[in-house]
Design a protein around this motif. Structure first.
Motif, PDB file in Angstrom:
ATOM      1  N   TYR A   1       0.830  -1.210   0.000  1.00  0.00           N
ATOM      2  CA  TYR A   1       0.000   0.000   0.000  1.00  0.00           C
ATOM      3  C   TYR A   1       0.864   1.259   0.000  1.00  0.00           C
ATOM      4  O   TYR A   1       0.582   2.219  -0.724  1.00  0.00           O
ATOM      5  CB  TYR A   1      -0.918  -0.023   1.216  1.00  0.00           C
ATOM      6  N   LYS A   2       1.912   1.257   0.813  1.00  0.00           N
ATOM      7  CA  LYS A   2       2.809   2.423   0.847  1.00  0.00           C
ATOM      8  C   LYS A   2       3.449   2.656  -0.520  1.00  0.00           C
ATOM      9  O   LYS A   2       3.504   3.789  -1.009  1.00  0.00           O
ATOM     10  CB  LYS A   2       3.906   2.215   1.891  1.00  0.00           C
ATOM     11  N   LEU A   3       3.951   1.596  -1.123  1.00  0.00           N
ATOM     12  CA  LEU A   3       4.614   1.732  -2.415  1.00  0.00           C
ATOM     13  C   LEU A   3       3.646   2.189  -3.503  1.00  0.00           C
ATOM     14  O   LEU A   3       4.034   2.876  -4.446  1.00  0.00           O
ATOM     15  CB  LEU A   3       5.267   0.407  -2.815  1.00  0.00           C
ATOM     16  N   LYS A   4       2.374   1.828  -3.356  1.00  0.00           N
ATOM     17  CA  LYS A   4       1.389   2.243  -4.356  1.00  0.00           C
ATOM     18  C   LYS A   4       0.985   3.708  -4.216  1.00  0.00           C
ATOM     19  O   LYS A   4       0.248   4.228  -5.050  1.00  0.00           O
ATOM     20  CB  LYS A   4       0.152   1.341  -4.267  1.00  0.00           C
ATOM     21  N   GLN A   5       1.464   4.380  -3.174  1.00  0.00           N
ATOM     22  CA  GLN A   5       1.212   5.818  -3.041  1.00  0.00           C
ATOM     23  C   GLN A   5       2.202   6.630  -3.871  1.00  0.00           C
ATOM     24  O   GLN A   5       2.014   7.832  -4.058  1.00  0.00           O
ATOM     25  CB  GLN A   5       1.306   6.245  -1.574  1.00  0.00           C
ATOM     26  N   LEU A   6       3.251   5.998  -4.368  1.00  0.00           N
ATOM     27  CA  LEU A   6       4.280   6.706  -5.116  1.00  0.00           C
ATOM     28  C   LEU A   6       3.786   7.068  -6.508  1.00  0.00           C
ATOM     29  O   LEU A   6       3.139   6.259  -7.182  1.00  0.00           O
ATOM     30  CB  LEU A   6       5.545   5.849  -5.213  1.00  0.00           C
ATOM     31  N   LYS A   7       4.112   8.272  -6.935  1.00  0.00           N
ATOM     32  CA  LYS A   7       3.688   8.761  -8.251  1.00  0.00           C
ATOM     33  C   LYS A   7       4.863   9.043  -9.176  1.00  0.00           C
ATOM     34  O   LYS A   7       4.728   8.997 -10.393  1.00  0.00           O
ATOM     35  CB  LYS A   7       2.865  10.047  -8.092  1.00  0.00           C
ATOM     36  N   GLN A   8       6.013   9.371  -8.603  1.00  0.00           N
ATOM     37  CA  GLN A   8       7.163   9.736  -9.416  1.00  0.00           C
ATOM     38  C   GLN A   8       7.776   8.496 -10.063  1.00  0.00           C
ATOM     39  O   GLN A   8       7.669   7.389  -9.533  1.00  0.00           O
ATOM     40  CB  GLN A   8       8.201  10.459  -8.550  1.00  0.00           C
ATOM     41  N   PRO A   9       8.433   8.657 -11.219  1.00  0.00           N
ATOM     42  CA  PRO A   9       8.983   7.506 -11.963  1.00  0.00           C
ATOM     43  C   PRO A   9      10.001   6.716 -11.144  1.00  0.00           C
ATOM     44  O   PRO A   9      10.770   7.286 -10.379  1.00  0.00           O
ATOM     45  CB  PRO A   9       9.644   8.159 -13.185  1.00  0.00           C
ATOM     46  N   MET A  10       9.994   5.418 -11.330  1.00  0.00           N
ATOM     47  CA  MET A  10      10.922   4.516 -10.647  1.00  0.00           C
ATOM     48  C   MET A  10      11.893   3.953 -11.680  1.00  0.00           C
ATOM     49  O   MET A  10      11.478   3.452 -12.725  1.00  0.00           O
ATOM     50  CB  MET A  10      10.155   3.371  -9.975  1.00  0.00           C
ATOM     51  N   ASP A  11      13.180   4.018 -11.385  1.00  0.00           N
ATOM     52  CA  ASP A  11      14.188   3.503 -12.312  1.00  0.00           C
ATOM     53  C   ASP A  11      14.428   2.006 -12.119  1.00  0.00           C
ATOM     54  O   ASP A  11      14.439   1.244 -13.083  1.00  0.00           O
ATOM     55  CB  ASP A  11      15.504   4.268 -12.124  1.00  0.00           C
ATOM     56  N   ILE A  12      14.631   1.595 -10.870  1.00  0.00           N
ATOM     57  CA  ILE A  12      14.950   0.189 -10.576  1.00  0.00           C
ATOM     58  C   ILE A  12      14.100  -0.271  -9.409  1.00  0.00           C
ATOM     59  O   ILE A  12      13.940   0.459  -8.425  1.00  0.00           O
ATOM     60  CB  ILE A  12      16.440   0.022 -10.217  1.00  0.00           C
ATOM     61  N   PHE A  13      13.569  -1.491  -9.511  1.00  0.00           N
ATOM     62  CA  PHE A  13      12.819  -2.058  -8.385  1.00  0.00           C
ATOM     63  C   PHE A  13      13.304  -3.478  -8.158  1.00  0.00           C
ATOM     64  O   PHE A  13      13.571  -4.236  -9.103  1.00  0.00           O
ATOM     65  CB  PHE A  13      11.316  -2.055  -8.645  1.00  0.00           C
ATOM     66  N   LEU A  14      13.414  -3.847  -6.873  1.00  0.00           N
ATOM     67  CA  LEU A  14      13.893  -5.163  -6.461  1.00  0.00           C
ATOM     68  C   LEU A  14      12.812  -5.919  -5.704  1.00  0.00           C
ATOM     69  O   LEU A  14      12.144  -5.356  -4.841  1.00  0.00           O
ATOM     70  CB  LEU A  14      15.116  -5.027  -5.542  1.00  0.00           C
ATOM     71  N   SER A  15      12.653  -7.174  -6.026  1.00  0.00           N
ATOM     72  CA  SER A  15      11.794  -8.065  -5.241  1.00  0.00           C
ATOM     73  C   SER A  15      12.461  -9.427  -5.213  1.00  0.00           C
ATOM     74  O   SER A  15      13.221  -9.775  -6.122  1.00  0.00           O
ATOM     75  CB  SER A  15      10.386  -8.178  -5.845  1.00  0.00           C
ATOM     76  N   HIS A  16      12.181 -10.205  -4.181  1.00  0.00           N
ATOM     77  CA  HIS A  16      12.801 -11.530  -4.113  1.00  0.00           C
ATOM     78  C   HIS A  16      12.050 -12.497  -5.018  1.00  0.00           C
ATOM     79  O   HIS A  16      12.642 -13.106  -5.912  1.00  0.00           O
ATOM     80  CB  HIS A  16      12.821 -12.047  -2.676  1.00  0.00           C
ATOM     81  N   ASP A  17      10.737 -12.674  -4.814  1.00  0.00           N
ATOM     82  CA  ASP A  17       9.989 -13.537  -5.717  1.00  0.00           C
ATOM     83  C   ASP A  17       9.542 -12.752  -6.954  1.00  0.00           C
ATOM     84  O   ASP A  17       9.488 -11.528  -6.960  1.00  0.00           O
ATOM     85  CB  ASP A  17       8.806 -14.229  -5.028  1.00  0.00           C
ATOM     86  N   TRP A  18       9.198 -13.462  -8.005  1.00  0.00           N
ATOM     87  CA  TRP A  18       8.846 -12.839  -9.284  1.00  0.00           C
ATOM     88  C   TRP A  18       7.432 -12.267  -9.246  1.00  0.00           C
ATOM     89  O   TRP A  18       6.555 -12.817  -8.565  1.00  0.00           O
ATOM     90  CB  TRP A  18       8.884 -13.868 -10.400  1.00  0.00           C
ATOM     91  N   PRO A  19       7.177 -11.211  -9.986  1.00  0.00           N
ATOM     92  CA  PRO A  19       5.786 -10.787 -10.174  1.00  0.00           C
ATOM     93  C   PRO A  19       5.038 -11.858 -10.970  1.00  0.00           C
ATOM     94  O   PRO A  19       5.573 -12.398 -11.950  1.00  0.00           O
ATOM     95  CB  PRO A  19       5.910  -9.498 -11.007  1.00  0.00           C
ATOM     96  N   ARG A  20       3.842 -12.158 -10.545  1.00  0.00           N
ATOM     97  CA  ARG A  20       3.057 -13.149 -11.277  1.00  0.00           C
ATOM     98  C   ARG A  20       2.790 -12.668 -12.708  1.00  0.00           C
ATOM     99  O   ARG A  20       2.610 -11.484 -12.947  1.00  0.00           O
ATOM    100  CB  ARG A  20       1.730 -13.407 -10.557  1.00  0.00           C
ATOM    101  N   SER A  21       2.801 -13.572 -13.647  1.00  0.00           N
ATOM    102  CA  SER A  21       2.526 -13.343 -15.073  1.00  0.00           C
ATOM    103  C   SER A  21       3.726 -12.835 -15.861  1.00  0.00           C
ATOM    104  O   SER A  21       3.655 -12.762 -17.083  1.00  0.00           O
ATOM    105  CB  SER A  21       1.361 -12.357 -15.285  1.00  0.00           C
ATOM    106  N   ILE A  22       4.835 -12.504 -15.199  1.00  0.00           N
ATOM    107  CA  ILE A  22       5.963 -11.944 -15.932  1.00  0.00           C
ATOM    108  C   ILE A  22       6.544 -12.967 -16.901  1.00  0.00           C
ATOM    109  O   ILE A  22       7.140 -12.605 -17.924  1.00  0.00           O
ATOM    110  CB  ILE A  22       7.045 -11.432 -14.946  1.00  0.00           C
ATOM    111  N   TYR A  23       6.353 -14.250 -16.625  1.00  0.00           N
ATOM    112  CA  TYR A  23       6.898 -15.299 -17.485  1.00  0.00           C
ATOM    113  C   TYR A  23       6.221 -15.321 -18.851  1.00  0.00           C
ATOM    114  O   TYR A  23       6.732 -15.928 -19.785  1.00  0.00           O
ATOM    115  CB  TYR A  23       6.756 -16.669 -16.811  1.00  0.00           C
ATOM    116  N   HIS A  24       5.071 -14.665 -19.001  1.00  0.00           N
ATOM    117  CA  HIS A  24       4.406 -14.607 -20.302  1.00  0.00           C
ATOM    118  C   HIS A  24       5.048 -13.579 -21.237  1.00  0.00           C
ATOM    119  O   HIS A  24       4.660 -13.478 -22.394  1.00  0.00           O
ATOM    120  CB  HIS A  24       2.923 -14.255 -20.129  1.00  0.00           C
TER     121      HIS A  24
END
Length: 522
Positions: free
Chosen positions: A138-161
């Motif tokens: 929820y906190k991260l979804k409050q951000l409006k300014q462009p993001m250059d790099i984002f890190l997560s440990h598990d993959w976002p679902r559907s990215i394999y498509h």
């Protein structure tokens, strides 16, 4: 600016002569530096100050952590000199490049709970402590300014498509069922991918190198559609693709040190009252008539106020301090009970920003309601035994629900992380891949080195969507009678054999971990 991206602790555990040092930039790690392995002594040397990381390293936590230490830094901080942890979720800047991340893995039965765990952990909380919570998303979804790099440990679902799905399933055949039913990966991360639309997204966890290009849809005709270059890396072992060096555009006039992100700090101040330190599940505020406030995004006025509080100084202070006695191999000690500590870095950060330390709230709640003991009666129960999914997502996944022969599992989490999903979720928002998105993507990560075949994206695989053409093997489809494939019982869709059952702890990398660094030998 050149950065090095690694899976887990790769950069810091390589022998000296093999260690690639990215010029003019930091190292980013999508796993944890503090991993429990045969090189624990090397990590202690960085913590004690005997050694110092040769390059600035920014990392997030995964699912094999020294959770008691990382819990001291919920808003981020230094775990050792020159090694910075982003916290439960966080955003920082380096040379004008905006780097965000979220720690942990997704588990639906814990997603809506508060951060209620505290040392000493029991058999349940030692696992739930690293499960992603909705408050961080929820906190991260409050951000409006462009993001250059984002890190997560598990993959976002559907990215394999959006990458070479055929090659992925050839390499990791036991992912087939979940890929075809679109249940592999984190739906929370997928939600963040749709919202943040970063230029780069780096992940780990599945122990395979995989690249994808996701073309986002523009909200209106005046906007240019953004694209995200996704890259996951293999585990840190010989002859495995666990490291990638990438050229990133940066601001030459920006400071050459780590900076706080003003928009993120403003969001932290605004959402301070939303923090939940109980096990009770709850939903984040929405525009549904039930909440007085649901928009916590940073206004210009609020950001200026935070700048004034910080005296317009956004430099992350180098204030690392040792909070636990360093391990001395010459003086073996009996195993000690974990202590819930308050870290001076977090105290200083919270005092300066005007927010409350999550651990102080947790300690007060523990004293008043014996919060940390609430789970003790459930030690022998699985946290999702009730069958009730309390999350808004209808799938419980850690992105390693398939049996992965590469994974090194802790015995207390083997049963949970080796379950195979029995539900499907085709409702995760994702844009359809465009017909020309793979035309030159194979060169997007090859500025420094030639890509292996596993990174090549073929057009026929990239064009494959979650609901594919009828009759094409290896893709989900709609049946002739109109029933969705998700309504049918899941079964193995290929002839490959199930991987053999493994022991509770596998030490495939024992040989390399037993090796001695060149500088130590000298």
């Amino acid at each position: 600016m050149r950065i090095g991206v690694s899976n887990r602790h790769a950069i810091l555990s390589l022998p000296t002569r093999q260690r690639p040092v990215p010029a003019r930039g930091p190292a980013l790690s999508t796993g944890s530096y503090w991993i429990n392995d045969r090189r624990l002594l090397q990590k202690v040397r960085y913590y004690s100050g005997e050694k110092k990381a040769p390059i600035l390293t920014v990392f997030i936590g995964g699912n094999h952590e020294a959770s008691n230490h990382l819990q001291e830094l919920p808003y981020g901080g230094w775990v050792a000199p020159n090694i910075y942890y982003l916290g439960l979720a966080g955003v920082v800047k380096y040379r004008g490049v905006r780097i965000g991340g979220i720690s942990g893995i997704f588990k639906s039965h814990d997603y809506r709970k508060g951060h209620f765990e505290c040392p000493p952990y029991n058999s349940a909380t030692i696992r739930s402590i690293y499960h992603v919570r909705n408050i961080e998303v929820y906190k991260l979804k409050q951000l409006k300014q462009p993001m250059d790099i984002f890190l997560s440990h598990d993959w976002p679902r559907s990215i394999y498509h959006y990458g070479n799905k055929k090659q992925l399933l050839k390499t990791k055949s036991f992912f087939r069922q979940e890929v075809e039913n679109n249940t592999l990966g984190s739906p929370a991360a997928s939600e963040l991918l749709e919202h943040l639309k970063p230029t780069y997204w780096f992940s780990a966890h599945l122990h395979v190198k995989f690249a994808a290009l996701m073309q986002h849809q523009a909200k209106d005709k005046e906007q240019t559609a953004k694209a995200t270059k996704f890259l996951a890396l293999d585990k840190c072992l010989p002859h495995r693709d666990f490291l990638q060096v990438i050229e990133i555009e940066h601001d030459p006039s920006a400071p050459q040190y780590l900076e706080y992100d003003i928009e993120w700090l403003t969001v932290l101040r605004a959402t301070d009252d939303l923090i939940n330190v109980t096990e009770r599940p709850w939903n984040m505020p929405e525009n549904n008539g039930l909440h007085k406030r649901w928009d916590y995004s940073a206004t210009e006025e609020a950001m200026n106020k935070v700048l004034e509080i910080l005296n317009h100084d956004l430099k992350v202070p180098c204030n690392f301090s040792i909070t636990a006695a360093c391990y001395d191999p010459t003086k073996p000690q009996a195993q000690m009970q974990l202590v819930h500590r308050i870290n001076p870095q977090t105290t200083e950060f919270c005092a300066q920003l005007g927010i409350t330390d999550l651990n102080i709230r947790l300690q007060k709640a523990k004293e008043e309601h014996h919060l940390c003991g609430e789970y003790e009666e459930q030690d022998d129960l699985e946290s999702n035994d009730s069958g009730e999914d309390r999350s808004e997502y209808n799938t419980d996944t850690s992105a390693l629900s398939s049996l992965n022969p590469d994974e090194i599992l802790l015995d207390e989490e083997e049963e949970e992380d080796s379950l195979v999903s029995t539900h499907s979720d085709l409702n995760t928002p994702s844009a359809e891949p465009s017909s020309d998105q793979a035309s030159d993507f194979s060169a997007s990560f090859s500025d420094v080195r030639i890509l292996p075949a596993s990174m090549t994206v073929s057009s026929d695989d990239t064009l494959g969507s979650p609901v594919g053409r009828e009759g094409k093997p290896g893709e989900a489809r709609e049946l002739e009678d109109g029933k969705d494939l998700a309504e049918l019982p899941l079964k193995r869709l290929s002839d490959e054999q199930e991987p053999e059952q493994r022991k509770k702890i596998k030490r495939r990398n024992q040989a390399i971990y037993a090796a001695v660094d060149d500088d130590d030998a000298a």
